[in-house]
Design a protein around this motif. Structure first.
Motif, PDB file in Angstrom:
ATOM      1  N   THR A  93       1.022  -1.175  -0.071  1.00  0.00           N
ATOM      2  CA  THR A  93      -0.044   0.294   0.162  1.00  0.00           C
ATOM      3  C   THR A  93       0.991   1.147   0.128  1.00  0.00           C
ATOM      4  N   ILE A 141      -3.100  -3.049  -8.135  1.00  0.00           N
ATOM      5  CA  ILE A 141      -3.920  -1.812  -8.073  1.00  0.00           C
ATOM      6  C   ILE A 141      -3.183  -0.549  -9.005  1.00  0.00           C
ATOM      7  N   LYS A 143      -9.447  -4.271  -3.779  1.00  0.00           N
ATOM      8  CA  LYS A 143      -8.664  -3.012  -3.483  1.00  0.00           C
ATOM      9  C   LYS A 143      -9.681  -3.567  -1.576  1.00  0.00           C
ATOM     10  N   ASN A 151      -6.770  -5.357  -0.328  1.00  0.00           N
ATOM     11  CA  ASN A 151      -5.409  -4.108  -0.244  1.00  0.00           C
ATOM     12  C   ASN A 151      -5.523  -3.657   1.002  1.00  0.00           C
TER      13      ASN A 151
END
Length: 188
Positions: free
Chosen positions: A68, A130, A163, A166
Motif C-alpha cells: 500500500t 491496483i 481493493k 488491499n
C-alpha cells in the motif's frame, strides 16, 4: 467449393482459438474475483497457473500480502498489489519467466502476474495490481535484475474486492488476518 468452405471453416476456428481467453473465478471469503487469462500471449505462465487450479492446490490458499502507499512509503520504487498463493509446500517446479517484453502484456490496473524472487523461480504465488504498475514491467526498477514480472491475465470483475483486501490491516505487508482463497475454478 467444398474445399474452400472447409478452408474458411478451419481459418475461422484457428482465428477464434488464437484470441481465446481462459476465464476463472477466485472465490474468497470476501467475495468472487473474476479473471481472464491469456494462454496465447503467456503460454508458460498460464499453463503453470492452470496446473495449480486444475489440481485444486489453490483451494484453501490465502491472500497474505498487501503493498500500500503507507507500507511502501520508505521504498524508492513503490507498488500497490495483493499477493496470494497456496498454503502447501508441494509447489510444482518453477517456470521460465515470460517477460512483458516477450508477451506484450503490461502491469495495468487489475493485471494478474506471478511473484518471484530470482529469474525463473515463479511457482504458485501470484499478485493482482491496483492501479498501473509500470515498474513491474520489463526494464522496470522494482526488481534489480530488470526483467520485471510475468503478467498473464486480468481481473474482469471484482476489483472492489481486490481493493478491500488491499485495505486490510497488515504488519510489514503481511495481512494480520489473511483472506482465504476458497477455490479458483475455470468457468469456460
Amino acid at each position: 467449393m467444398k474445399s474452400r468452405f472447409f478452408l474458411i471453416l478451419v481459418l475461422s476456428f484457428t482465428l477464434f482459438n488464437c484470441n481465446k481467453t481462459v476465464d476463472c473465478d477466485i472465490e474468497t471469503t470476501e467475495g468472487i474475483i473474476k479473471i481472464e487469462l491469456y494462454p496465447k500471449k503467456a503460454p508458460i505462465t498460464v499453463t503453470n497457473f492452470l496446473n495449480y487450479v486444475d489440481a485444486g492446490l489453490y483451494n484453501n490458499g490465502v491472500f497474505f500480502r498487501v503493498t500500500t502507499p503507507e507500507n511502501e512509503a520508505d521504498r524508492d520504487v513503490k507498488i500497490q498489489v495483493i499477493q496470494g498463493g497456496v498454503r502447501q509446500k508441494n509447489n510444482i517446479e518453477p517456470i521460465e519467466i515470460e517477460t512483458t517484453k516477450k508477451t506484450g502484456l503490461k502491469h495495468l490496473n487489475g493485471t494478474l502476474s506471478m511473484a518471484r524472487s530470482t529469474a525463473n523461480s515463479a511457482t504458485s504465488s501470484f499478485f493482482i495490481c491496483i492501479n498501473d504498475q509500470p515498474e513491474l514491467d520489463f526494464n522496470g526498477k522494482r526488481h534489480p535484475d530488470g526483467l520485471g514480472f510475468a503478467a498473464f491475465g486480468k481481473v474482469t470483475k471484482g476489483m472492489d474486492i481486490v481493493k478491500k483486501i488491499n485495505a486490510g490491516k497488515n504488519e510489514n505487508q503481511r495481512l494480520i488476518k489473511p483472506i482465504i482463497i476458497k477455490s479458483i475454478k475455470r468457468t469456460n
